[in-house]
Scaffold this active site. Structure first.
Site, short mmCIF file in Angstrom:
data_model
loop_
_atom_site.label_atom_id
_atom_site.label_comp_id
_atom_site.label_asym_id
_atom_site.label_seq_id
_atom_site.Cartn_x
_atom_site.Cartn_y
_atom_site.Cartn_z
CG ASP A 1 -12.87 -8.62 1.91
OD1 ASP A 1 -12.73 -7.63 1.15
OD2 ASP A 1 -12.44 -8.62 3.08
CD GLU B 1 -2.80 -1.37 2.39
OE1 GLU B 1 -2.76 -0.49 3.26
OE2 GLU B 1 -3.54 -2.38 2.46
CG ASN C 1 -0.66 -7.07 -1.40
OD1 ASN C 1 -1.25 -7.68 -2.28
ND2 ASN C 1 -1.11 -7.02 -0.15
CD GLU D 1 -4.77 -7.84 1.77
OE1 GLU D 1 -5.64 -7.06 2.21
OE2 GLU D 1 -3.55 -7.66 1.92
CG HIS E 1 -9.89 -5.49 0.62
ND1 HIS E 1 -10.29 -6.49 1.47
CD2 HIS E 1 -8.55 -5.39 0.75
CE1 HIS E 1 -9.24 -6.98 2.11
NE2 HIS E 1 -8.16 -6.33 1.68
O1 G3I Z 1 -3.71 -7.23 18.76
C1 G3I Z 1 -4.64 -6.32 19.37
C2 G3I Z 1 -5.11 -6.85 20.67
O2 G3I Z 1 -4.02 -6.93 21.55
C3 G3I Z 1 -6.19 -5.94 21.22
O3 G3I Z 1 -6.73 -6.48 22.39
C4 G3I Z 1 -7.32 -5.77 20.19
C5 G3I Z 1 -8.40 -4.80 20.67
O4 G3I Z 1 -9.02 -4.17 19.59
O5 G3I Z 1 -6.76 -5.27 19.02
C6 G3I Z 1 -5.81 -6.13 18.44
O6 G3I Z 1 -5.34 -5.60 17.26
C7 G3I Z 1 -6.20 -5.64 16.15
C8 G3I Z 1 -5.52 -6.44 15.06
O7 G3I Z 1 -6.29 -6.38 13.88
C9 G3I Z 1 -5.29 -7.89 15.44
O8 G3I Z 1 -6.49 -8.51 15.69
C10 G3I Z 1 -6.49 -4.23 15.70
O9 G3I Z 1 -7.28 -3.57 16.66
C11 G3I Z 1 -7.21 -4.23 14.38
O10 G3I Z 1 -7.29 -2.90 13.89
C12 G3I Z 1 -6.44 -5.08 13.39
O11 G3I Z 1 -7.14 -5.02 12.16
C13 G3I Z 1 -6.48 -5.60 11.04
C14 G3I Z 1 -6.17 -4.52 10.01
O12 G3I Z 1 -5.56 -5.12 8.87
C15 G3I Z 1 -5.26 -3.45 10.54
O13 G3I Z 1 -5.08 -2.46 9.60
C16 G3I Z 1 -7.41 -6.63 10.43
O14 G3I Z 1 -7.60 -7.70 11.35
C17 G3I Z 1 -6.82 -7.16 9.12
O15 G3I Z 1 -7.77 -7.95 8.45
C18 G3I Z 1 -6.44 -6.00 8.22
O16 G3I Z 1 -5.82 -6.52 7.06
C19 G3I Z 1 -5.46 -5.57 6.06
C20 G3I Z 1 -4.23 -6.12 5.36
O17 G3I Z 1 -3.22 -6.39 6.29
C21 G3I Z 1 -3.73 -5.14 4.29
N1 G3I Z 1 -4.80 -4.81 3.36
C22 G3I Z 1 -6.04 -4.35 3.96
C23 G3I Z 1 -6.56 -5.35 4.99
C24 G3I Z 1 -7.88 -4.92 5.57
O18 G3I Z 1 -7.77 -3.71 6.27
#
Ligand code: G3I
Length: 367
Positions: free
Chosen positions: A286, A178, A219, A284, A255
């Site tokens: 969806d 990105e 990516n 990715e 996405h």
């Molecule tokens: O790890 C912490 C945890 O310790 C805490 O308790 C919890 C409370 O909210 O948060 C946890 O972190 C979260 C993390 O995912 C792991 O679960 C974050 O809040 C959450 O924002 C994070 O979101 C991820 C996101 O990337 C971050 O930008 C999504 O799961 C994940 O699907 C998403 O994936 C991205 C790709 O990497 C890149 N392309 C876009 C895609 C969708 O946004």
């Protein structure tokens, strides 16, 4: 992270997408909105991965490691349906090095071990990103305690350490994730601000040196079709490859959202990267919608998956097609886009949606 404009299609694409979507072929193999409960794979009920293998493509999913630990149905379905896995979060920098010099490889190691046990390959995601960076890094840059020279060394060490750890176990690495804005200008990340644009070539060189057999990928999202952003990637890849920089793959996240329509000129976009001698992949996929889900929306959603899959199957360079989660039970979408969801091929109870049927039929039809 800016969320409001993420993954949105421009108005023109929306319009053309709406026209295109009305013209898609009928949805076959539809199972109904609530879906059909998980059944064991058999000769009469082949899994996606069995069909994908026949078609000569990898079918992958992002994996939520908490779900993998806690949910037996998730573990079994991930193994049965997919022959490629991507860590949804646990290979990102904030996860592997939460404190400077203190590494936590366990969840990523667990995924690699799970993949090996189930005959799956692993896509590495991701080495250089503006998001999900550890706090020690972002605060150090912000307060000036980490300067540009030191930051470049930190980035080199991060890439080298992580890629070497999984050397020989990763099929494709999302080296740089990105890095462009929608208008095709470089994203104003800490990497660009501190290191200038050369960080991209450096990252590819370091990743390739650490594991020459893993394919290093660019990516991004909103790069399915030909547009300013995907053209910026094309120009970058062409320029870097002419300079001998090992940029070997272009990852299209995929996405999408039914309310924004299907992007135009996807096959043409894949073809131009293929002409550069690069691999391509959908990384990715969806397709979200405004909730609540209903039958009409699920039926509209299904050909979005199918058309991206068909674009992949139609391009020799496209070796893998990955969904960003396959069950709505664990999808990231509702947590980020309020009021949206139902973005994956299975519902929250692992029932197969029309999208699953389309993936299955597309894979069965082959290349
Ligand atoms: O790890 C912490 C945890 O310790 C805490 O308790 C919890 C409370 O909210 O948060 C946890 O972190 C979260 C993390 O995912 C792991 O679960 C974050 O809040 C959450 O924002 C994070 O979101 C991820 C996101 O990337 C971050 O930008 C999504 O799961 C994940 O699907 C998403 O994936 C991205 C790709 O990497 C890149 N392309 C876009 C895609 C969708 O946004």
């Amino acid at each position: 992270m800016k969320l409001t404009n993420r993954f949105r299609m421009p108005a023109l694409a929306l319009l053309s997408g709406a026209l295109l979507v009305t013209g898609v072929t009928g949805v076959t193999g539809v199972t109904g909105v609530t879906g059909v409960a998980v059944q064991p794979a058999s000769a009469h009920n082949p899994s996606l991965r069995v069909l994908a293998e026949r078609a000569g493509v990898r079918i992958g999913t992002a994996v939520d490691m908490a779900a993998l630990a806690d949910d037996r149905t998730y573990r079994r379905t991930t193994a049965r349906e997919f022959d490629s896995v991507t860590a949804e979060n646990v290979m990102k920098w904030e996860s592997v090095e939460p404190q400077r010099g203190v590494y936590d490889w366990k969840p990523a190691d667990d995924l690699v071990r799970y993949a090996r046990a189930h005959g799956q390959v692993v896509r590495g995601h991701t080495l250089v990103w503006h998001s999900q960076l550890p706090t020690w890094l972002t605060t150090g840059v912000a307060d000036g305690s980490i300067g540009a020279t030191e930051l470049r060394g930190i980035l080199r060490d991060h890439i080298t350490t992580e890629v070497k750890r999984y050397k020989g176990k990763i099929q494709q690495w999302d080296v740089v994730n990105e890095v462009f804005e929608e208008d095709g200008s470089l994203r104003n990340s800490i990497w660009l601000q501190q290191l200038g644009p050369s960080y991209i070539a450096d990252a590819f060189r370091w990743a390739h040196a650490a594991d020459p057999r893993a394919k290093p990928f660019l990516n991004d999202y909103n790069v399915e079709g030909v547009n300013a952003k995907s053209t910026a990637y094309y120009d970058l890849a062409k320029r870097l490859r002419a300079q001998g920089v090992p940029v070997q793959g272009f990852g299209i996240q995929g996405h999408l959202a039914i309310q924004y329509g299907f992007p135009g000129r996807v096959a043409e976009n894949l073809a131009r990267f293929e002409a550069l001698g690069m691999q391509t992949a959908f990384t990715e996929v969806d397709v979200r919608m405004i909730l609540p889900v209903d039958e009409a929306k699920s039926v509209t959603q299904a050909p979005y998956f199918r058309r991206l899959l068909d674009a992949c199957l139609g391009a020799r360079s496209c070796k893998s097609f990955t969904v960003w989660g396959y069950t709505d039970r664990y999808s990231w979408v509702p947590g980020v886009f309020e009021g949206q969801g139902a973005a994956t091929p299975m519902d929250e109870e692992y029932g197969r949606k029309p999208a699953y049927g389309e993936l299955r039929e597309g894979l069965a039809a082959g290349r």
